[in-house]
Design an enzyme around this catalytic site. Structure first.
Site, mmCIF file in Angstrom:
data_model
loop_
_atom_site.group_PDB
_atom_site.id
_atom_site.type_symbol
_atom_site.label_atom_id
_atom_site.label_comp_id
_atom_site.label_asym_id
_atom_site.label_seq_id
_atom_site.Cartn_x
_atom_site.Cartn_y
_atom_site.Cartn_z
ATOM 1 N N GLU A 185 1.643 -4.486 2.261
ATOM 2 C CA GLU A 185 0.378 -4.066 2.882
ATOM 3 C C GLU A 185 -0.522 -5.277 3.168
ATOM 4 O O GLU A 185 -1.447 -5.187 3.968
ATOM 5 C CB GLU A 185 -0.369 -3.077 1.983
ATOM 6 C CG GLU A 185 0.236 -1.688 1.932
ATOM 7 C CD GLU A 185 0.128 -0.907 3.235
ATOM 8 O OE1 GLU A 185 -0.924 -0.964 3.895
ATOM 9 O OE2 GLU A 185 1.117 -0.237 3.592
ATOM 10 N N THR B 146 2.212 -6.799 -2.365
ATOM 11 C CA THR B 146 2.663 -5.732 -1.460
ATOM 12 C C THR B 146 2.715 -6.169 0.005
ATOM 13 O O THR B 146 1.900 -6.991 0.452
ATOM 14 C CB THR B 146 1.703 -4.523 -1.579
ATOM 15 O OG1 THR B 146 1.933 -3.637 -0.477
ATOM 16 C CG2 THR B 146 0.243 -4.932 -1.538
ATOM 17 N N LYS C 65 -5.270 -6.476 -3.094
ATOM 18 C CA LYS C 65 -3.981 -7.050 -3.498
ATOM 19 C C LYS C 65 -3.854 -8.498 -3.006
ATOM 20 O O LYS C 65 -3.211 -9.327 -3.653
ATOM 21 C CB LYS C 65 -2.840 -6.196 -2.941
ATOM 22 C CG LYS C 65 -2.629 -4.889 -3.700
ATOM 23 C CD LYS C 65 -1.873 -5.132 -5.009
ATOM 24 C CE LYS C 65 -1.452 -3.850 -5.686
ATOM 25 N NZ LYS C 65 -0.668 -4.067 -6.896
HETATM 26 P P1 NAP Z 1 2.425 4.091 -9.208
HETATM 27 O O1 NAP Z 1 3.612 4.991 -9.436
HETATM 28 O O2 NAP Z 1 1.259 4.625 -8.472
HETATM 29 O O3 NAP Z 1 1.947 3.556 -10.639
HETATM 30 C C1 NAP Z 1 0.727 2.910 -10.804
HETATM 31 C C2 NAP Z 1 0.478 2.751 -12.286
HETATM 32 O O4 NAP Z 1 -0.779 2.083 -12.481
HETATM 33 C C3 NAP Z 1 0.388 4.065 -13.060
HETATM 34 O O5 NAP Z 1 1.081 3.913 -14.278
HETATM 35 C C4 NAP Z 1 -1.097 4.229 -13.294
HETATM 36 O O6 NAP Z 1 -1.407 4.946 -14.452
HETATM 37 C C5 NAP Z 1 -1.496 2.775 -13.492
HETATM 38 N N1 NAP Z 1 -2.937 2.540 -13.325
HETATM 39 C C6 NAP Z 1 -3.708 2.873 -12.274
HETATM 40 N N2 NAP Z 1 -4.976 2.474 -12.484
HETATM 41 C C7 NAP Z 1 -5.010 1.885 -13.712
HETATM 42 C C8 NAP Z 1 -6.025 1.297 -14.501
HETATM 43 N N3 NAP Z 1 -7.295 1.226 -14.079
HETATM 44 N N4 NAP Z 1 -5.690 0.799 -15.710
HETATM 45 C C9 NAP Z 1 -4.430 0.879 -16.177
HETATM 46 N N5 NAP Z 1 -3.414 1.438 -15.475
HETATM 47 C C10 NAP Z 1 -3.714 1.940 -14.254
HETATM 48 O O7 NAP Z 1 2.890 2.759 -8.450
HETATM 49 P P2 NAP Z 1 4.358 2.126 -8.281
HETATM 50 O O8 NAP Z 1 4.946 2.678 -7.035
HETATM 51 O O9 NAP Z 1 5.087 2.206 -9.557
HETATM 52 O O10 NAP Z 1 3.982 0.614 -7.956
HETATM 53 C C11 NAP Z 1 3.844 -0.345 -8.989
HETATM 54 C C12 NAP Z 1 3.001 -1.494 -8.486
HETATM 55 O O11 NAP Z 1 3.602 -2.076 -7.339
HETATM 56 C C13 NAP Z 1 1.585 -1.115 -8.050
HETATM 57 O O12 NAP Z 1 0.736 -2.180 -8.399
HETATM 58 C C14 NAP Z 1 1.688 -0.990 -6.542
HETATM 59 O O13 NAP Z 1 0.436 -1.229 -5.935
HETATM 60 C C15 NAP Z 1 2.691 -2.078 -6.254
HETATM 61 N N6 NAP Z 1 3.520 -1.895 -5.070
HETATM 62 C C16 NAP Z 1 4.202 -0.735 -4.892
HETATM 63 C C17 NAP Z 1 5.004 -0.580 -3.791
HETATM 64 C C18 NAP Z 1 5.807 0.682 -3.578
HETATM 65 O O14 NAP Z 1 6.287 0.890 -2.463
HETATM 66 N N7 NAP Z 1 6.010 1.492 -4.591
HETATM 67 C C19 NAP Z 1 5.136 -1.628 -2.854
HETATM 68 C C20 NAP Z 1 4.442 -2.824 -3.102
HETATM 69 C C21 NAP Z 1 3.655 -2.948 -4.210
HETATM 70 P P3 NAP Z 1 -1.656 6.539 -14.448
HETATM 71 O O15 NAP Z 1 -0.302 7.150 -14.677
HETATM 72 O O16 NAP Z 1 -2.576 6.703 -15.597
HETATM 73 O O17 NAP Z 1 -2.248 6.889 -13.139
HETATM 74 P P1 GDP Z 2 2.016 3.082 2.222
HETATM 75 O O1 GDP Z 2 2.903 2.367 3.192
HETATM 76 O O2 GDP Z 2 1.886 2.376 0.923
HETATM 77 O O3 GDP Z 2 0.691 3.469 2.782
HETATM 78 O O4 GDP Z 2 2.837 4.412 1.815
HETATM 79 P P2 GDP Z 2 2.672 5.956 2.248
HETATM 80 O O5 GDP Z 2 3.950 6.614 1.899
HETATM 81 O O6 GDP Z 2 1.422 6.534 1.674
HETATM 82 O O7 GDP Z 2 2.485 5.892 3.830
HETATM 83 C C1 GDP Z 2 3.487 5.339 4.663
HETATM 84 C C2 GDP Z 2 3.155 5.651 6.111
HETATM 85 O O8 GDP Z 2 3.317 7.052 6.319
HETATM 86 C C3 GDP Z 2 1.718 5.319 6.541
HETATM 87 O O9 GDP Z 2 1.779 4.664 7.782
HETATM 88 C C4 GDP Z 2 1.063 6.678 6.707
HETATM 89 O O10 GDP Z 2 0.067 6.717 7.737
HETATM 90 C C5 GDP Z 2 2.257 7.510 7.139
HETATM 91 N N1 GDP Z 2 2.082 8.949 6.925
HETATM 92 C C6 GDP Z 2 2.241 9.917 7.872
HETATM 93 N N2 GDP Z 2 1.963 11.112 7.333
HETATM 94 C C7 GDP Z 2 1.630 10.912 6.036
HETATM 95 C C8 GDP Z 2 1.248 11.800 4.987
HETATM 96 O O11 GDP Z 2 1.162 12.997 5.148
HETATM 97 N N3 GDP Z 2 1.017 11.220 3.768
HETATM 98 C C9 GDP Z 2 1.127 9.883 3.562
HETATM 99 N N4 GDP Z 2 0.910 9.387 2.348
HETATM 100 N N5 GDP Z 2 1.448 9.029 4.561
HETATM 101 C C10 GDP Z 2 1.707 9.536 5.778
#
Ligand code: NAP
Ligand code: GDP
Length: 343
Positions: free
Chosen positions: A128, A126, A154
Site C-alpha cells: 500500500e 506493505t 506504514k
Molecule cells: P490482521 O489479521 O488484521 O491482524 C492485525 C493484528 O494486529 C491483530 O492481531 C490485532 O489484534 C492487532 N492489533 C491491532 N491494533 C493493535 C493495537 N493497538 N495493539 C496491539 N495489537 C493490535 O492483519 P494480518 O493480515 O495478519 O497482517 C499482519 C501485518 O502485516 C499488519 O501489520 C498488516 O498491516 C501487515 N500487512 C498485511 C498484508 C496482508 O495482505 N495481509 C500485506 C502487507 C502488510 P486484535 O485481534 O485484537 O484486533
Molecule cells: P487492501 O488491498 O489491503 O485494501 O485489501 P482489501 O481486500 O480490503 O481490498 C482490495 C481491493 O478490493 C481494494 O482495491 C478495494 O477497493 C477492492 N474492493 C472491492 N470491493 C470490496 C469490498 O467489498 N470490500 C473490500 N474490503 N474491498 C473491496
C-alpha cells in the site's frame, strides 16, 4: 539453545501462521495480544497452537508496557505484525491508525534500542506504500506514493526502520509484503468476504446477493503461509534490509470472484457497467454479485504488481501457492466451516 521470538498481532492472520512456523522450528514463542479483543484466540485455536504460546497482553500505544516486555524477554527475534490493518477503516480512524501503525513502531524501536539492541526486528510493511504506482512493477527501489492514512502511517514506520538501521546499526528489517490471504483472513478484506459469502450461499445459509465495490482494482495476491517464511528468512541474514514479497502476478477483484465461484460451483457471467454491473450464475440465471458504491474508497490503489527477485535471490524465498490454489483453498475451508457451523 532455544531461541525466543516475540510476535505482536498474534491473534491476526499472519500471527497464527508465523507462530506455527516458528514453533515447528523449536522457538519459544511469546505472543502479544490486546486484552480488550472480543474474538481473541479463535485463529490460534483453529491452528491448534494456543497452548504452545506464552501469551502476554500488549498494546501498540502503551510505551511503558512495550519497554517492560522487551527488557524482560530480550528476545532473539521480534516480529511486529500488529496494526490497524484495514485500509478502508483508516479513513474513518486516521488518527488512531497513524498512532498505532506509525508511532507504535517507533515505541518498539526505541525499546529495542534501549533494552535489547541484539534483537533482530521485523516490520510488517506493505505494498500500500506504493499506492498510486510510480512504476508498472514495484520493487525495493520503486518510489512510494501512499493513497490512504494506512499507507502513510506504514510508510513512516518503514522509514523509521531504515533510519534506525542506519543510525544505530540495529538489525531491523522491513518486509514490503503484497496482499496475502488465507482461510484465516479477516472477513472485511475482499477475498475472504467473497469466499465466506459464496460458502454461505452454497450451504443455504444466505440467499443475499454479494455486494462489492470496485471490481476493476487489481492485486498481487499470495498465500499468507508462504509469506511468513520470508519474514523469518529476513531475520536470519547477517545484515538487515528491505525486501519485497510478492507473486509477480496481478488479478482483478472480478477475476477473484470468478475463480472462487468455480470452487463454489458458479459459472459467472458479467452484465452492465460501473455501479450497474452484476454477476449472474449461468446455470441458475440468478444474480449473485452486484456493485454497491458504498464500498468504493475515497482514493483507490488501482493496481499492484510486485517483483520478488531480491527475496528469491538473497533469501532463497519461493511462494508455493498460486492464484487459483489460493481461491480454492479459501472457498473449501469456508464451505467446511459453514457445514460445521463455525463460519
Ligand atoms: P490482521 O489479521 O488484521 O491482524 C492485525 C493484528 O494486529 C491483530 O492481531 C490485532 O489484534 C492487532 N492489533 C491491532 N491494533 C493493535 C493495537 N493497538 N495493539 C496491539 N495489537 C493490535 O492483519 P494480518 O493480515 O495478519 O497482517 C499482519 C501485518 O502485516 C499488519 O501489520 C498488516 O498491516 C501487515 N500487512 C498485511 C498484508 C496482508 O495482505 N495481509 C500485506 C502487507 C502488510 P486484535 O485481534 O485484537 O484486533
Ligand atoms: P487492501 O488491498 O489491503 O485494501 O485489501 P482489501 O481486500 O480490503 O481490498 C482490495 C481491493 O478490493 C481494494 O482495491 C478495494 O477497493 C477492492 N474492493 C472491492 N470491493 C470490496 C469490498 O467489498 N470490500 C473490500 N474490503 N474491498 C473491496
Amino acid at each position: 539453545m532455544t531461541k525466543t521470538a516475540m510476535i505482536t498481532g498474534i491473534t491476526g492472520q499472519d500471527g497464527g501462521y508465523l507462530a506455527k512456523f516458528l514453533l515447528s522450528k523449536g522457538y519459544h514463542v511469546v505472543g502479544l495480544y490486546r486484552r480488550g479483543a472480543t474474538d481473541t484466540f479463535s485463529k490460534l485455536k483453529e491452528h491448534g497452537i494456543l497452548d504452545k504460546i506464552e501469551m502476554k497482553d500488549f498494546d501498540l500505544l502503551e510505551f511503558s508496557n512495550i519497554c517492560r516486555l522487551i527488557k524482560k524477554y530480550q528476545p532473539d527475534e521480534f516480529y511486529n505484525l500488529a496494526a490497524q490493518s484495514f485500509v478502508a477503516a483508516s479513513w474513518s480512524e486516521p488518527i488512531y491508525t497513524a498512532q498505532a501503525d506509525g508511532m507504535g513502531v517507533l515505541y518498539i524501536l526505541e525499546a529495542i534500542r534501549e533494552f535489547s539492541p541484539h534483537t533482530h526486528f521485523y516490520q510488517a510493511s506493505t505494498s500500500e506504500m506504493f499506492g498510486k504506482i510510480q512504476e508498472p512493477v514495484q520493487s525495493e527501489t520503486t518510489p512510494f506514493y501512499p493513497r490512504s492514512p494506512y499507507g502513510c502511517a506504514k510508510l513512516m514506520a518503514h522509514w523509521l526502520v531504515t533510519n534506525y538501521r542506519e543510525s544505530f546499526g540495529l538489525h531491523v528489517s522491513s518486509g514490503i509484503l503484497f496482499n496475502h490471504e488465507s482461510p484465516m483472513r479477516g472477513k472485511e478484506f475482499v477475498t475472504r468476504k467473497i469466499t465466506a459469502h459464496f460458502a454461505e450461499m452454497v450451504t443455504g445459509l444466505t440467499d443475499k446477493v454479494l455486494e462489492l465495490g470496485n471490481l476493476n482494482a487489481k492485486r498481487d495476491w499470495g498465500f499468507a503461509g508462504d509469506y511468513v517464511e520470508g519474514m523469518w528468512q529476513m531475520l536470519q541474514q547477517e545484515k538487515s534490509d528491505t525486501y519485497v514479497l510478492a507473486t509477480n502476478e496481478t488479478h482483478s477483484i472480478r477475476e477473484f470472484v470468478e475463480e472462487a465461484g468455480k470452487t463454489a460451483g458458479f459459472e459467472i457471467e458479467w452484465q452492465g457497467e460501473g455501479i450497474h454491473e452484476i454477476g449472474i450464475d449461468k446455470k441458475t440465471e440468478k444474480t449473485i454479485v452486484k456493485v454497491n458504491p458504498e464500498f468504493y474508497r475515497p482514493a483507490e490503489v488501482e493496481v499492484l504488481l510486485g517483483n520478488p527477485a531480491k527475496a528469491e535471490k538473497v533469501l532463497g524465498w519461493r511462494r508455493k501457492v498460486d492464484f487459483a490454489g489460493l481461491a480454492r483453498m479459501m472457498v473449501e475451508a469456508d464451505i467446511e466451516r459453514a457445514h460445521k457451523g463455525t463460519l
